[in-house]
Write a protein that holds these residues in place. Sequence first.
Motif: not given
Length: 191
Positions: A95-96, A107-108, A145-149
Amino acid sequence: MTKIINILSVIDVETILTNKLPEGTLTNPTNLGSYSTSDIYVYMITSRGYIDSTDKTRADSELVIDANIGDTIQWELTCPGSGLEHDAIIANVILGSQPNPVSISPPVSVVTNRHIFDKAGIPGYQVVQQTDYTSNVKASGTTQYSIIFQIMDNLGNSLGYYSWDPFVKVPNEGDYLKTREAYLKKQEAVV
């Protein structure tokens, strides 16, 4: 009635690698930018009924979805040719910084078992495990939110960590129902 809103993000790994973006780390991923910049690398897809009714796009990197309190959001990620030469894997969803209250829970990660059928018309399949992320919608508001991949090659070597930052919008229930009904009617007229 609560729903599970599945969001599939498709990462254009070949373009990221061809453009020689810096290989970020898990704690300092390379940001892909926003809107037209991240649209070059990321396509976010969900069912038409969850796309923000004021948004005209369906597969951009800054996909804004409408959700309702009690819904669950599930993020999954892939890339064209997944597993042939490279793979893209969600490393985290964060979450930002947000005003209070934040509209979704932190998120989990969850392991999802997917049945991948070998051939059309034949019932045999393989079970493949994939790590996805889920969050519960808990209040009205807009949350970024940020998605890191991570990108990996077929030998398991890391080719870097990258991120981008879409939104979830949770209108109050009355506005949600009115807006959603009008949006769906408008879409039916187009089809």
